[in-house]
Design an enzyme around this catalytic site. Structure first.
Site, PDB file in Angstrom:
ATOM      1  N   GLU A   1      37.346  38.763  29.333  1.00 36.93           N
ATOM      2  CA  GLU A   1      37.357  40.124  28.804  1.00 36.93           C
ATOM      3  C   GLU A   1      38.131  41.050  29.737  1.00 36.93           C
ATOM      4  O   GLU A   1      38.862  41.939  29.286  1.00 36.93           O
ATOM      5  CB  GLU A   1      35.926  40.621  28.594  1.00 36.93           C
ATOM      6  CG  GLU A   1      35.226  39.937  27.430  1.00 36.93           C
ATOM      7  CD  GLU A   1      33.786  40.372  27.248  1.00 36.93           C
ATOM      8  OE1 GLU A   1      33.476  40.997  26.226  1.00 36.93           O
ATOM      9  OE2 GLU A   1      32.973  40.087  28.151  1.00 36.93           O
TER      10      GLU A   1
ATOM     11  N   GLU B   1      30.184  32.977  25.369  1.00 36.69           N
ATOM     12  CA  GLU B   1      28.866  33.618  25.452  1.00 36.69           C
ATOM     13  C   GLU B   1      27.850  33.103  24.434  1.00 36.69           C
ATOM     14  O   GLU B   1      26.648  33.049  24.724  1.00 36.69           O
ATOM     15  CB  GLU B   1      29.016  35.143  25.301  1.00 36.69           C
ATOM     16  CG  GLU B   1      29.570  35.847  26.522  1.00 36.69           C
ATOM     17  CD  GLU B   1      31.091  35.947  26.511  1.00 36.69           C
ATOM     18  OE1 GLU B   1      31.620  36.811  27.219  1.00 36.69           O
ATOM     19  OE2 GLU B   1      31.745  35.154  25.793  1.00 36.69           O
TER      20      GLU B   1
END
Length: 270
Positions: free
Chosen positions: A123, A144
């Site tokens: 990210e 995730e």
């Protein structure tokens, strides 16, 4: 021990992440990096900012799951309900503030990916203008969902803007990460270079940028990002709120993260 270090090479600032032995990003590192970026933004001698990993085989492995579990505990003790957490998401947090600052930095930014770049680490890389990955036995992406959560620092908003909704959905829902050459093939990174070559290539790009006027690059960067962004701030705000609500409401997510903490700590095998 500093969790981030900076050195200069010509007009490039090289920022190295160092959080041994696993190379996680955590709150302390976010804070240190924020201070460095504040200083670099106003330093006219810096024309390009390069980020790279200092732990062997790691760029940023991913955000520290232990920190997320602590955040879950704080959320559950806060007394906030789901609606209040959605409102809090609109205000941002130290991670989102740092990532947005990187995304909007007036100087070109390059992620010289020299190892594992997953979760919050990817990210972060998505906030950089250019991503260069070197050959190696490591993974890039957003895993995730393998530990009961989802990308909560901009990944669900930025990745579709990079590779399109369909591929982003596939990778995020499956929690699938990719080796560097495949990551380049699908567009997660811009360039794939030989072993040990990520920083070298980043410095070559920095030389290219240094030959151009800072204003032209800053204006071009702003306009391109503005065109592609659309309602990104609103999207990220909703993401943050929903992430906090998940920590409040989903016991299974906490169980999976706790199992990860107590197990082998390889997020790809969670």
């Amino acid at each position: 021990m500093a969790l981030v270090t900076e050195r200069r090479e010509k007009s490039a600032a090289i920022i190295t992440f160092a959080n041994p032995p696993r190379g996680y990003m955590n709150a302390a590192q976010v804070s240190e990096l924020g201070v460095l970026i504040e200083n670099i933004e106003t330093d006219a001698s810096v024309r390009t900012v390069i980020f790279t990993g200092g732990v062997p085989g790691v760029f940023i492995r991913h955000y520290d799951v232990g920190d997320i579990l602590e955040a879950a505990g704080a959320v559950r003790k806060s007394g906030f309900d789901g609606d209040a957490l959605m409102e809090a998401g609109k205000r941002g947090n130290p991670i989102s503030q740092l990532f947005d600052k990187i995304d909007r930095l007036s100087k070109p930014t390059i992620a010289a990916i020299n190892g594992y770049c997953q979760g919050g680490g990817f990210e972060f890389a998505l906030c950089c203008d250019i991503r260069v990955a070197e050959e190696g036995d490591y993974r890039i992406g957003l895993p995730e969902t393998n530990v009961g959560i989802f990308p909560g620092a901009g990944g669900t908003q930025r990745l579709p803007r990079v590779i399109g909704e369909a591929k982003a959905l596939e990778l995020i829902l499956k929690g699938e990460t990719l080796p560097p050459q495949e990551a380049a093939n699908v567009g997660l990174v811009h360039e794939f270079v030989p072993v040990g070559g990520a920083l070298t290539r980043a410095l070559e790009l920095a030389e290219n940028f240094a030959a151009k006027t800072p204003r032209a690059l800053a204006e071009a960067k702003h306009l391109v990002k503005q065109a592609a962004r659309g309602p990104l701030p609103e999207g990220c705000a909703e993401e943050r709120g929903r992430f906090s609500r998940l920590l409040l409401e989903d016991d299974e997510a906490l169980r999976l993260m706790q199992n990860f903490q107590n197990g082998n700590q390889d997020i790809n095998k969670a």
